[in-house]
Enzyme design. Sequence first.
Site, PDB file in Angstrom:
ATOM      1  N   TYR A  36     -24.908 -32.916  77.243  1.00  0.00           N
ATOM      2  CA  TYR A  36     -24.643 -33.963  78.234  1.00  0.00           C
ATOM      3  C   TYR A  36     -25.656 -35.106  78.117  1.00  0.00           C
ATOM      4  O   TYR A  36     -25.334 -36.247  78.380  1.00  0.00           O
ATOM      5  CB  TYR A  36     -24.770 -33.388  79.656  1.00  0.00           C
TER       6      TYR A  36
ATOM      7  N   LYS B 115     -23.914 -19.257  72.465  1.00  0.00           N
ATOM      8  CA  LYS B 115     -23.151 -19.197  71.209  1.00  0.00           C
ATOM      9  C   LYS B 115     -24.189 -19.053  70.100  1.00  0.00           C
ATOM     10  O   LYS B 115     -24.299 -19.876  69.187  1.00  0.00           O
ATOM     11  CB  LYS B 115     -22.298 -20.469  71.082  1.00  0.00           C
TER      12      LYS B 115
ATOM     13  N   ASP C  57     -17.362 -17.452  74.043  1.00  0.00           N
ATOM     14  CA  ASP C  57     -15.918 -17.202  73.878  1.00  0.00           C
ATOM     15  C   ASP C  57     -15.548 -15.848  74.469  1.00  0.00           C
ATOM     16  O   ASP C  57     -14.542 -15.708  75.174  1.00  0.00           O
ATOM     17  CB  ASP C  57     -15.494 -17.345  72.399  1.00  0.00           C
TER      18      ASP C  57
ATOM     19  N   ASP D 174     -20.415 -25.655  82.868  1.00  0.00           N
ATOM     20  CA  ASP D 174     -19.372 -26.507  83.444  1.00  0.00           C
ATOM     21  C   ASP D 174     -18.011 -25.856  83.235  1.00  0.00           C
ATOM     22  O   ASP D 174     -17.206 -25.740  84.159  1.00  0.00           O
ATOM     23  CB  ASP D 174     -19.424 -27.887  82.764  1.00  0.00           C
TER      24      ASP D 174
ATOM     25  N   ASP E 209     -15.378 -23.604  86.232  1.00  0.00           N
ATOM     26  CA  ASP E 209     -14.001 -23.937  86.609  1.00  0.00           C
ATOM     27  C   ASP E 209     -13.087 -22.743  86.337  1.00  0.00           C
ATOM     28  O   ASP E 209     -12.207 -22.422  87.125  1.00  0.00           O
ATOM     29  CB  ASP E 209     -13.477 -25.150  85.821  1.00  0.00           C
TER      30      ASP E 209
HETATM   31  C1  IPM Z   1     -19.228 -30.856  87.655  1.00  0.00           C
HETATM   32  C2  IPM Z   1     -18.470 -32.035  87.112  1.00  0.00           C
HETATM   33  C3  IPM Z   1     -19.453 -32.987  86.443  1.00  0.00           C
HETATM   34  C4  IPM Z   1     -20.083 -32.239  85.277  1.00  0.00           C
HETATM   35  C5  IPM Z   1     -18.857 -34.322  85.990  1.00  0.00           C
HETATM   36  C6  IPM Z   1     -18.135 -35.026  87.101  1.00  0.00           C
HETATM   37  C7  IPM Z   1     -19.903 -35.207  85.367  1.00  0.00           C
HETATM   38  O1  IPM Z   1     -17.447 -31.635  86.266  1.00  0.00           O
HETATM   39  O2  IPM Z   1     -20.130 -31.048  88.482  1.00  0.00           O
HETATM   40  O3  IPM Z   1     -18.915 -29.735  87.267  1.00  0.00           O
HETATM   41  O4  IPM Z   1     -19.483 -32.139  84.207  1.00  0.00           O
HETATM   42  O5  IPM Z   1     -21.207 -31.762  85.450  1.00  0.00           O
HETATM   43 MN    MN Z   2     -17.174 -29.502  86.157  1.00  0.00          MN
END
Ligand code: IPM
Ligand code: MN
Length: 371
Positions: A142, A189, A221, A245, A249
Amino acid sequence: MNKKIAVILGDGIGPEVTTQAVRVLEAIAEQHHHHFEYEFGLMGADAIDKTGSPLPEETIEICKRSNAILFGAIGHPKYDNDPNAKVRPEQGLLQLRKSLGLFANIRPINTYPSLQHLSPLKSQQLEGVDFIIFRELTGGIYFGEKEINAEQTLASDKCVYSREEIERITHLAFQYARIRKKKVTLVDKANVLETSRLWRKVVQDIALQYADVQTEYMFVDNAAMQIIINPKQFDVVLTENMFGDIISDEASVLSGSLGLLPSASVGGNTALFEPIHGSYPQAAGKDIANPVGSILSSAMMLDYFGMHAEAESVREAVNWTLQNGFVTKDIDPVNFYFTSTIGELVCDYIANKIPGVVNKANIELRKSTII
Ligand code: IPM
Ligand code: MN
């Protein structure tokens, strides 16, 4: 107790969900005789529209003079669909994390028995799932050097980690594991990436200082698969920025909706609390977004202030709404309630205004009729 809270509403559904979380903080303040003072700052697409910058200097100042930050969401489709945009909303959040030194993002994942039917997974896999992701937040791909050539035919993002960056979050993860189920899983990884091999080395060294904690190593993975087939095996999951990240999710699917999950980012003098979901622009302004991720983020803020009973009472109120079917459209697309109704119910519960037997008919009146 007196606390100063910076509030950044942000983009899309950010303002709606954060407004409910502030309302809940106010209900807590009243019930427990605290005084919270709020100062509002701009960030993201909203800030670009108003000031030209995704993170105005003033917002950083507001955050620095606050005890904690409550943040909504960031992002707008007009930037997502324009790869040439020079200024992007997300830069605001990334810069804020970096400038406040918020190097650890903590994302708890659990499941609710009343919502298990919503998950695409079978309920026997979901019972008892309770783990927490420690995602490194200010390093890795990042923040590495980014390049694109003049012809726009070649681009690169450098992934960089220093031993020190890995050490500080690793200590936090192990300390946390000690008060939980005493297991840390490093997700990396290391069979391919040099940075991952450094992570493994550092974690192996630090693990020696925490002999009472079991340490496990898993390739990302495989971890992506294990989160789905056997999520109960995890306690504290430690990982670098981008892997964290992605798997957070993915892990939200276990709970039933991305809209339910809170997070805390810590490391500096102040801490930032935000739901893990994005700005969900399609839902903006409709009063249909799920405020629970934001409300539970405010509970994490209360814990950070040392107000544990208060935090627990927010969580209890949220559980009560979920158990009684007071949920938003992402959870029940047919029988759903408005964002503001959920916030109001959580506040009423905290203020002991909910009678023993709920008169659902009264609440039904506030139910949405838009399907
Ligand atoms: C999160 C979001 C952020 C990230 C974005 C919006 C920059 O997806 O907080 O998970 O990738 O960190
Ligand atoms: Mn995110």
